[in-house]
Write a protein that holds these residues in place. Sequence first.
Motif, PDB file in Angstrom:
ATOM      1  N   GLN A 166     -36.654  -3.712  54.974  1.00  0.00           N
ATOM      2  CA  GLN A 166     -37.918  -3.443  55.651  1.00  0.00           C
ATOM      3  C   GLN A 166     -37.772  -2.427  56.782  1.00  0.00           C
ATOM      4  O   GLN A 166     -38.690  -1.643  57.049  1.00  0.00           O
ATOM      5  CB  GLN A 166     -38.521  -4.751  56.190  1.00  0.00           C
ATOM      6  N   GLU A 167     -36.619  -2.412  57.433  1.00  0.00           N
ATOM      7  CA  GLU A 167     -36.422  -1.495  58.565  1.00  0.00           C
ATOM      8  C   GLU A 167     -36.506  -0.035  58.131  1.00  0.00           C
ATOM      9  O   GLU A 167     -37.293   0.739  58.703  1.00  0.00           O
ATOM     10  CB  GLU A 167     -35.087  -1.791  59.236  1.00  0.00           C
ATOM     11  N   PRO A 168     -35.724   0.419  57.134  1.00  0.00           N
ATOM     12  CA  PRO A 168     -35.837   1.826  56.752  1.00  0.00           C
ATOM     13  C   PRO A 168     -37.168   2.151  56.073  1.00  0.00           C
ATOM     14  O   PRO A 168     -37.571   3.321  56.048  1.00  0.00           O
ATOM     15  CB  PRO A 168     -34.664   2.021  55.779  1.00  0.00           C
ATOM     16  N   MET A 169     -37.852   1.130  55.545  1.00  0.00           N
ATOM     17  CA  MET A 169     -39.137   1.376  54.882  1.00  0.00           C
ATOM     18  C   MET A 169     -40.300   1.354  55.861  1.00  0.00           C
ATOM     19  O   MET A 169     -41.451   1.580  55.463  1.00  0.00           O
ATOM     20  CB  MET A 169     -39.356   0.338  53.777  1.00  0.00           C
ATOM     21  N   GLY A 170     -40.017   1.068  57.139  1.00  0.00           N
ATOM     22  CA  GLY A 170     -41.066   1.071  58.138  1.00  0.00           C
ATOM     23  C   GLY A 170     -42.000  -0.120  58.072  1.00  0.00           C
ATOM     24  O   GLY A 170     -43.134  -0.054  58.539  1.00  0.00           O
ATOM     25  N   VAL A 171     -41.512  -1.227  57.518  1.00  0.00           N
ATOM     26  CA  VAL A 171     -42.315  -2.446  57.391  1.00  0.00           C
ATOM     27  C   VAL A 171     -41.888  -3.416  58.484  1.00  0.00           C
ATOM     28  O   VAL A 171     -40.682  -3.611  58.705  1.00  0.00           O
ATOM     29  CB  VAL A 171     -42.123  -3.085  56.004  1.00  0.00           C
ATOM     30  N   PRO A 172     -42.825  -4.053  59.198  1.00  0.00           N
ATOM     31  CA  PRO A 172     -42.416  -4.995  60.246  1.00  0.00           C
ATOM     32  C   PRO A 172     -41.685  -6.191  59.670  1.00  0.00           C
ATOM     33  O   PRO A 172     -42.042  -6.706  58.613  1.00  0.00           O
ATOM     34  CB  PRO A 172     -43.749  -5.407  60.896  1.00  0.00           C
TER      35      PRO A 172
END
Length: 398
Positions: A132-138
């Motif tokens: 989720q971090e590199p995908m910009g998801v909280p």
Amino acid sequence: MPQASPRRLVALDGLRLVAAVAVAVYHYTTFWHLDGEHVPVYFLPQAAKVTVYGFLGVELFFMISGFAICMSSWGRGLGDFVASRASRLYPAYWVCIVLTVTVTAIFPIRGYLPLYTDHTLADIAVNFTMLQEPMGVPGVESVYWTLWSELRFYLLFAVFVVVPGITYRRTVIFCAAWMVAAALAPAIDNEVFTMLTVRHYAPYFVAGITMYLMRRFGTTPLLWAMLGLTWPVSLYSLGERVRLDPGWKVALWPAVLIVTVCYGVLLLIALGRTDRLSWRWLTVAGALTFPFYLLHQRIGYIVIRYGHEHTGLSVGVLIAGTVAVMLVPAWLVYRFVERPCGPRMRDALRRGAEAVRAAAPRPAAQAPAPGVVPRRRDLALAELRAWAELREPVAPKR
């Protein structure tokens, strides 16, 4: 090189729990609105200014990770490495996501931490990948950001050390090259390069790896120099980490002292000064660390908020009690998820890797053409390669 089975270091397990509890206390005593209106420093004006440094438990985690990953990877191939890491992380992680989402849906509390947002089903689904971090998801929990740093470390270590074959020389070169790359990242100023080098936390991972090499092969001037290099670089990065705004100025010097003590304690473990410890409960404590870390934050906030509203206990007692209470679901996840599911997942992944290797086509061996004599250069390179293998240091027997 003779491979000795790594001994269980109970002191390392205990140090893991210390790091996890420090992070939990930091979260419980800073930033969030404990009663919906006031931050914890309102109730703990002196203690909060000390517990704020609990965020450094993350730095200690990364040092321990460098030490432990290098130790557990020795003598393993890529398939075993991937199977070991995935089976260690994902079963507990998946269950902790479900528990966190379920509990926070049943017992919602508002106005406690502005960083949190309501998660959509798509957000939660992406969280299951741990990307989720590199995908910009909280993240379902804000603490999940550290998992992305760990994954990048695993990727670098696997590509540059495990795939070509882990040796002392290759590991030392990897550590030196990683430190140089992390130090150059600000000058290069490339977002992808900075992300891949894990710039802020590379010194901690490298320090842990170096200390394991000291344990396995003994201390040398080279290893002392490498460890000595990681310390000031980590302190430089620490300056950015203490730029917190909990409502007062957070001094840098206590953070420097704490990180230095963490270096010293892990070094004592590496040099064998704690080998006599045989307290089995420390092993259990170390096993609880990962699920405790994943579960402690949002569920812990709920426990503290409801305890504050429905009991007459002081805030300090509530926070200490919540730390103890959160060890219970952590133990349940360890006992009924990690222990039974981890080995099964690891075995399944190993069988899958073996099936891939068995199905891979093998190139036919080509015999040298009749009358062709190897060139002198090729012979010289072969001799140098053989000499280099003989020069590999051998781990002392313990």
